[in-house]
Each structure stands twice: as C-alpha cells, then as structure tokens.
Design an enzyme around this catalytic site. Sequence first.
Site, short mmCIF file in Angstrom:
data_model
loop_
_atom_site.label_atom_id
_atom_site.label_comp_id
_atom_site.label_asym_id
_atom_site.label_seq_id
_atom_site.Cartn_x
_atom_site.Cartn_y
_atom_site.Cartn_z
N GLY A 46 0.83 -1.22 0.00
CA GLY A 46 0.00 0.00 0.00
C GLY A 46 0.85 1.25 0.00
N SER A 70 1.32 3.33 -2.65
CA SER A 70 1.01 4.28 -3.72
C SER A 70 0.58 5.63 -3.16
CB SER A 70 -0.10 3.72 -4.61
OG SER A 70 -1.18 3.24 -3.84
N VAL A 95 -3.28 -7.30 -1.98
CA VAL A 95 -2.69 -8.12 -0.90
C VAL A 95 -3.64 -9.18 -0.37
CG1 VAL A 95 -0.98 -6.40 -0.15
CG2 VAL A 95 -3.25 -6.43 0.92
N TYR A 110 -13.25 -2.03 11.65
CA TYR A 110 -11.88 -1.52 11.49
C TYR A 110 -11.10 -1.73 12.79
CZ TYR A 110 -8.10 1.83 10.48
OH TYR A 110 -6.87 2.43 10.28
P1 NAP Z 1 -4.56 5.74 2.22
O1 NAP Z 1 -3.96 7.05 1.96
O2 NAP Z 1 -6.00 5.48 1.97
O3 NAP Z 1 -3.67 4.62 1.45
C1 NAP Z 1 -4.02 3.28 1.53
C2 NAP Z 1 -3.01 2.47 0.78
O4 NAP Z 1 -3.36 1.08 0.92
C3 NAP Z 1 -3.00 2.80 -0.70
O5 NAP Z 1 -1.68 2.82 -1.17
C4 NAP Z 1 -3.79 1.64 -1.31
O6 NAP Z 1 -3.32 1.29 -2.62
C5 NAP Z 1 -3.40 0.51 -0.38
N1 NAP Z 1 -4.36 -0.59 -0.46
C6 NAP Z 1 -5.65 -0.61 -0.11
N2 NAP Z 1 -6.19 -1.82 -0.39
C7 NAP Z 1 -5.18 -2.56 -0.91
C8 NAP Z 1 -5.10 -3.90 -1.39
N3 NAP Z 1 -6.16 -4.72 -1.39
N4 NAP Z 1 -3.91 -4.34 -1.85
C9 NAP Z 1 -2.81 -3.53 -1.88
N5 NAP Z 1 -2.85 -2.26 -1.44
C10 NAP Z 1 -4.01 -1.79 -0.96
O7 NAP Z 1 -4.36 5.31 3.74
P2 NAP Z 1 -3.22 5.66 4.82
O8 NAP Z 1 -3.82 6.64 5.76
O9 NAP Z 1 -1.92 5.95 4.18
O10 NAP Z 1 -3.19 4.25 5.58
C11 NAP Z 1 -2.08 3.38 5.55
C12 NAP Z 1 -2.21 2.44 6.72
O11 NAP Z 1 -2.21 3.20 7.93
C13 NAP Z 1 -3.50 1.63 6.74
O12 NAP Z 1 -3.25 0.33 7.20
C14 NAP Z 1 -4.37 2.38 7.74
O13 NAP Z 1 -5.34 1.56 8.32
C15 NAP Z 1 -3.32 2.83 8.73
N6 NAP Z 1 -3.72 3.97 9.55
C16 NAP Z 1 -4.01 5.18 9.00
C17 NAP Z 1 -4.38 6.23 9.84
C18 NAP Z 1 -4.73 7.61 9.34
O14 NAP Z 1 -5.20 8.44 10.13
N7 NAP Z 1 -4.53 7.92 8.06
C19 NAP Z 1 -4.43 6.05 11.22
C20 NAP Z 1 -4.12 4.79 11.73
C21 NAP Z 1 -3.75 3.77 10.90
P3 NAP Z 1 -4.16 1.58 -3.97
O15 NAP Z 1 -4.67 2.98 -3.89
O16 NAP Z 1 -3.12 1.35 -5.02
O17 NAP Z 1 -5.26 0.57 -4.01
#
Ligand code: NAP
Length: 237
Positions: free
Chosen positions: A8, A10, A55, A145
């Site tokens: 993830g 990207s 994934v 979640y």
């Molecule tokens: P984001 O900006 O929505 O990015 C999500 C990433 O996950 C994207 O690169 C997306 O790739 C990838 N992804 C989703 N489904 C996928 C799949 N089936 N296979 C491969 N890649 C997949 O989210 P983020 O905030 O950066 O989150 C990253 C991680 O941090 C996540 O696990 C999230 O739960 C965790 N997190 C985030 C926050 C927050 O406040 N943002 C807080 C706590 C934890 P594509 O676009 O290419 O599909």
Amino acid sequence: MRNILITGASRGIGAACAREFAENGDRVFINYNSSKSEAEKIAAETGAIPVKADVSNSDEVKRMREIIGSCGKLDVLINNAGISQIKMFTDITESDWDNMFSVNVKGMYLVTRAFVDDMIAAKSGKIINVSSMWGVMGGSCEVHYSAAKAAVIGFTKALAKELGPSNINVNCVAPGVIETDMNAHLNSDDLEALKNETPLMKIGTPDDVAKTVFFLASRNADFITGQVLNVDGGMVI
Ligand code: NAP
C-alpha cells in the site's frame, strides 16, 4: 543495500515510507493495488520499484513474491496496505466485515507468509505492521476496522514470539489521526475537534509515521520486538 517491501505504498503513509527508505539508499518495492499512476510517480521520484498486487489475493501475492524474490532476499517487510470505513455497527454488512478483514488482516498474513521463509533461512529480518490507535482503544462507528486493527496487534505479538529465535523482529505502529486520503471525509470542524483531543494539539503527517517505521527497521531497534509503538500525538497514554 537492503531490500524493502512496503504494501500500500502508492499513497499516504506507505508512500511516505517509500520516500524515507529510498532516501537512505535502500532498494524499495512499492506495492499498490489500484493507484498505478500514483505508484509510478513515486517510483519516478525515488527510484523505487512498483509492484502491483491486491494483498488479499493469494495468487497476486505469489506473483509479487516471484518478482521481488528474483532481486534477492527481503530484509524489511512493512505491512501497511489498509482500508477503513465509518459505519454504525448495526449498518455493517457481512461483506463490509469480510472486506475489512480481507485487506487489513488476511493481506498481512498472505504477504508475511510469502516472504517469511527466506527471512527464517537467513536468520534475519524485520517485519513492521501498521495497526491504528483504534485497534488499541476501539473506535465508535468503526467496530470492524477496530477489530481488524486489534488483530494486527495480536498477530504482531504472537509472531514476534515465534520468530524471535530466528532473529526476526516483528513490531507494529499504531498511528493516530494522520493527514491522508483515509481521512479526507473529515471536515475542518472535525479536524479541529480531533486536534483539541490530542495532547500535542496537532494532526500527524505521513512522515511522522514513516520516521517511526524507519527506526523500527533500523539496527537501532535490534532489541525491540513484539511492541506496539503509538504514533498519535499522545491520544493513547
Ligand atoms: P490511504 O492514503 O487510503 O492509502 C491506503 C493504501 O493502501 C493505498 O496505497 C492503497 O493502494 C493501499 N491498499 C488498499 N487496499 C489494498 C489492497 N487490497 N492491496 C494492496 N494495497 C491496498 O491510507 P493511509 O492513511 O496511508 O493508511 C495506511 C495504513 O495506515 C493503513 O493500514 C491504515 O489503516 C493505517 N492507519 C491510518 C491512519 C490515518 O489516520 N490515516 C491512522 C491509523 C492507521 P491503492 O490505492 O493502489 O489501491
């Protein structure tokens, strides 16, 4: 040169991790699922190598393993790919539930399973999983979640115990509110309220998380395993 896989990568936190490791001179594989152009943009900026795979799909993960395996053993695996959804518990459908666990939990299992044999054989490696503060303390209207992110923590602790004798560190970060697409639904009032709830009075950046992940992947964290490192401005104390 270390080989690093970030799932993830990207967008958001994964993309920030890709920049952090690439700046250090590591060979970085950026996994993506649907955001091909974003992944290619980061690859062009950093010299990282984009690899497409959902994934949660074992065949696609196996193909990703073959591509990366041809470049040697993986040194660091960052299980970051994730999805979230805000819904009342009574509105969550069975398919919402399955989807949440498929990406956040099964995806982490499949990718780890695909790369761990080489780490065990080499008796070295670092695995860093991305949980969430909601997995630590539970979030209202995010039961599926929160449950999935709590599973990430259980997986991390159990695997750390099992792989410790193989000199593999397994840790997890639990980010708070981070400025990424995942939080694009929050309006300025929501963000202000969240800032006020946070002891450090600010929203985190993807770089805040990337720097913590980088530390856990470094030699400086060689004696740390099975831990949950909160990167949340003090939300969980
Ligand atoms: P984001 O900006 O929505 O990015 C999500 C990433 O996950 C994207 O690169 C997306 O790739 C990838 N992804 C989703 N489904 C996928 C799949 N089936 N296979 C491969 N890649 C997949 O989210 P983020 O905030 O950066 O989150 C990253 C991680 O941090 C996540 O696990 C999230 O739960 C965790 N997190 C985030 C926050 C927050 O406040 N943002 C807080 C706590 C934890 P594509 O676009 O290419 O599909």
